[in-house]
Design a protein around this motif. Structure first.
Motif, PDB file in Angstrom:
ATOM      1  N   HIS A  60      36.161  52.096  31.465  1.00 52.27           N
ATOM      2  CA  HIS A  60      35.668  53.574  31.653  1.00 52.27           C
ATOM      3  C   HIS A  60      34.448  53.665  30.878  1.00 52.27           C
ATOM      4  O   HIS A  60      33.580  54.505  31.158  1.00 52.27           O
ATOM      5  CB  HIS A  60      36.692  54.644  31.569  1.00 52.27           C
ATOM      6  CG  HIS A  60      36.715  55.749  32.225  1.00 52.27           C
ATOM      7  ND1 HIS A  60      37.437  56.679  32.212  1.00 52.27           N
ATOM      8  CD2 HIS A  60      35.415  56.497  32.887  1.00 52.27           C
ATOM      9  CE1 HIS A  60      36.871  57.795  32.715  1.00 52.27           C
ATOM     10  NE2 HIS A  60      35.803  57.677  33.180  1.00 52.27           N
ATOM     11  N   HIS A 112      31.117  62.602  30.596  1.00 50.67           N
ATOM     12  CA  HIS A 112      31.733  61.632  29.930  1.00 50.67           C
ATOM     13  C   HIS A 112      32.097  62.010  28.570  1.00 50.67           C
ATOM     14  O   HIS A 112      33.351  61.790  27.858  1.00 50.67           O
ATOM     15  CB  HIS A 112      31.655  60.268  30.390  1.00 50.67           C
ATOM     16  CG  HIS A 112      31.954  59.847  31.592  1.00 50.67           C
ATOM     17  ND1 HIS A 112      31.349  59.979  32.818  1.00 50.67           N
ATOM     18  CD2 HIS A 112      33.377  59.253  32.042  1.00 50.67           C
ATOM     19  CE1 HIS A 112      32.158  59.792  33.832  1.00 50.67           C
ATOM     20  NE2 HIS A 112      33.155  59.119  33.528  1.00 50.67           N
ATOM     21  N   TRP A 161      36.048  66.329  38.634  1.00 50.89           N
ATOM     22  CA  TRP A 161      36.465  66.953  37.376  1.00 50.89           C
ATOM     23  C   TRP A 161      37.404  68.145  37.618  1.00 50.89           C
ATOM     24  O   TRP A 161      36.939  68.962  38.286  1.00 50.89           O
ATOM     25  CB  TRP A 161      35.228  67.058  36.632  1.00 50.89           C
ATOM     26  CG  TRP A 161      34.353  65.985  36.309  1.00 50.89           C
ATOM     27  CD1 TRP A 161      33.432  65.204  37.194  1.00 50.89           C
ATOM     28  CD2 TRP A 161      34.410  64.952  35.279  1.00 50.89           C
ATOM     29  NE1 TRP A 161      32.730  64.345  36.705  1.00 50.89           N
ATOM     30  CE2 TRP A 161      33.399  63.854  35.665  1.00 50.89           C
ATOM     31  CE3 TRP A 161      34.984  64.751  34.094  1.00 50.89           C
ATOM     32  CZ2 TRP A 161      32.965  62.640  34.673  1.00 50.89           C
ATOM     33  CZ3 TRP A 161      35.006  63.803  33.378  1.00 50.89           C
ATOM     34  CH2 TRP A 161      34.016  62.758  33.563  1.00 50.89           C
ATOM     35  N   ASP A 194      38.898  63.955  33.757  1.00 53.78           N
ATOM     36  CA  ASP A 194      38.236  63.109  34.857  1.00 53.78           C
ATOM     37  C   ASP A 194      39.208  62.872  35.733  1.00 53.78           C
ATOM     38  O   ASP A 194      40.253  62.011  35.447  1.00 53.78           O
ATOM     39  CB  ASP A 194      37.783  62.128  34.001  1.00 53.78           C
ATOM     40  CG  ASP A 194      36.633  60.998  34.896  1.00 53.78           C
ATOM     41  OD1 ASP A 194      36.772  61.107  35.974  1.00 53.78           O
ATOM     42  OD2 ASP A 194      35.849  60.165  34.233  1.00 53.78           O
ATOM     43  N   TRP A 196      38.096  61.121  38.636  1.00 55.41           N
ATOM     44  CA  TRP A 196      37.746  59.837  39.392  1.00 55.41           C
ATOM     45  C   TRP A 196      38.624  58.786  39.287  1.00 55.41           C
ATOM     46  O   TRP A 196      39.384  58.460  38.220  1.00 55.41           O
ATOM     47  CB  TRP A 196      36.302  59.364  38.723  1.00 55.41           C
ATOM     48  CG  TRP A 196      35.143  60.003  39.148  1.00 55.41           C
ATOM     49  CD1 TRP A 196      34.608  61.240  38.878  1.00 55.41           C
ATOM     50  CD2 TRP A 196      33.803  59.569  39.807  1.00 55.41           C
ATOM     51  NE1 TRP A 196      33.599  61.897  39.454  1.00 55.41           N
ATOM     52  CE2 TRP A 196      32.871  60.668  39.774  1.00 55.41           C
ATOM     53  CE3 TRP A 196      33.573  58.392  40.217  1.00 55.41           C
ATOM     54  CZ2 TRP A 196      31.727  60.561  40.215  1.00 55.41           C
ATOM     55  CZ3 TRP A 196      32.060  58.367  40.728  1.00 55.41           C
ATOM     56  CH2 TRP A 196      31.407  59.177  40.616  1.00 55.41           C
ATOM     57  N   HIS A 198      38.401  55.755  38.691  1.00 57.56           N
ATOM     58  CA  HIS A 198      38.162  54.918  37.709  1.00 57.56           C
ATOM     59  C   HIS A 198      38.699  55.233  36.088  1.00 57.56           C
ATOM     60  O   HIS A 198      39.079  54.469  35.332  1.00 57.56           O
ATOM     61  CB  HIS A 198      36.945  54.347  37.391  1.00 57.56           C
ATOM     62  CG  HIS A 198      35.764  55.406  36.795  1.00 57.56           C
ATOM     63  ND1 HIS A 198      34.707  55.904  37.568  1.00 57.56           N
ATOM     64  CD2 HIS A 198      36.288  56.587  36.138  1.00 57.56           C
ATOM     65  CE1 HIS A 198      34.224  56.848  36.996  1.00 57.56           C
ATOM     66  NE2 HIS A 198      34.711  57.324  36.151  1.00 57.56           N
TER      67      HIS A 198
HETATM   68 MN   MN3 Z   1      34.402  58.511  34.815  1.00 58.94          MN
END
Ligand code: MN3
Length: 233
Positions: A60, A112, A161, A194, A196, A198
């Protein structure tokens, strides 16, 4: 200082062309004026385990975040945005179809960095001080706010997000899709998760709710949210 409106944001974005190297579009944030590049993590790579493993961070942070940073640097090279802050690049490219790739990478670079700072090995617990007061006033108290943030994060469809933001004078919980953030709609981000895949698939596979609840219980950095609230007040 008041929270910038969308008009303020767009004006700032337009003005950014004159002094890109030094102007941040988001001067009220604790993390304003971020240089393009991969910033160091604010803790050791194994410090969040077992909630978030070092294997997740290898990908990540070491792959995904690094790729956003590298791609942003590549796309600004030789353009008028070379030398601009990440915030100014996001401001200058949002909503412009021909700059979508740069917007996506710069916004993800920023998101991020904000996410890592929203996590702490000493996180969890409850907010204090003015943040706690505003959560009581605007979000129905800590337990309801925590539940609503979890519901927003778990329920967001697809990649994106979940955010605690200050919208005008009021705290709110919101989500954004893909690379978008509350920055470009004039809201002040205080904290993010986060969602997502991943962010959690190595540790939790498809169980996004387990990831979200573990982060909220053990890692969420209310001190960072308090700093952003103070910086944006
Ligand atoms: Mn991410």
């Amino acid at each position: 200082m008041t929270t910038p409106t969308r008009r303020d944001f767009l004006m700032t974005a337009a003005a950014a062309g004159a002094a890109l190297a030094t102007t941040s579009a988001f001067p009220t944030l604790a993390l304003a004026a971020s240089p393009v590049g991969l910033p160091p993590l604010p803790w050791a790579r194994d410090a969040l385990a077992p909630v978030i493993s070092s294997s997740t961070l290898d990908f990540h942070y070491g792959k995904h975040h690094k790729a956003y940073a590298d791609k942003t640097a590549e796309l600004i090279k030789g353009t008028e945005l070379d030398g601009a802050t990440v915030e100014a690049i996001v401001a200058a490219t949002v909503g412009k179809a021909e700059r979508k790739a740069l917007y996506n990478n710069a916004a993800q670079l920023w998101n991020h960095t904000f996410y890592w700072n929203s996590l702490s090995p000493k996180g969890g617990g409850k907010p204090r001080g003015r943040l706690a007061e505003l959560i009581d006033r605007d979000l129905g108290g800590f337990d309801k706010a925590r539940a609503d943030l979890a519901t927003a994060a778990v329920g967001h469809f697809g990649s994106g997000w979940a955010w605690l933001v200050k919208d005008g004078d009021t705290l709110a919980i919101t989500t954004t899709g893909n690379a978008d953030s509350p920055l470009t709609t004039g809201k002040t981000p205080l904290l993010t998760l986060d969602v997502w895949e991943h962010a959690y698939y190595i540790d939790y596979q498809n169980r996004r709710a387990d990831y979200v609840n573990a982060v909220l219980d053990k890692l969420v950095n209310w001190n960072f949210a308090e700093e952003n609230l103070a910086a944006g007040a």
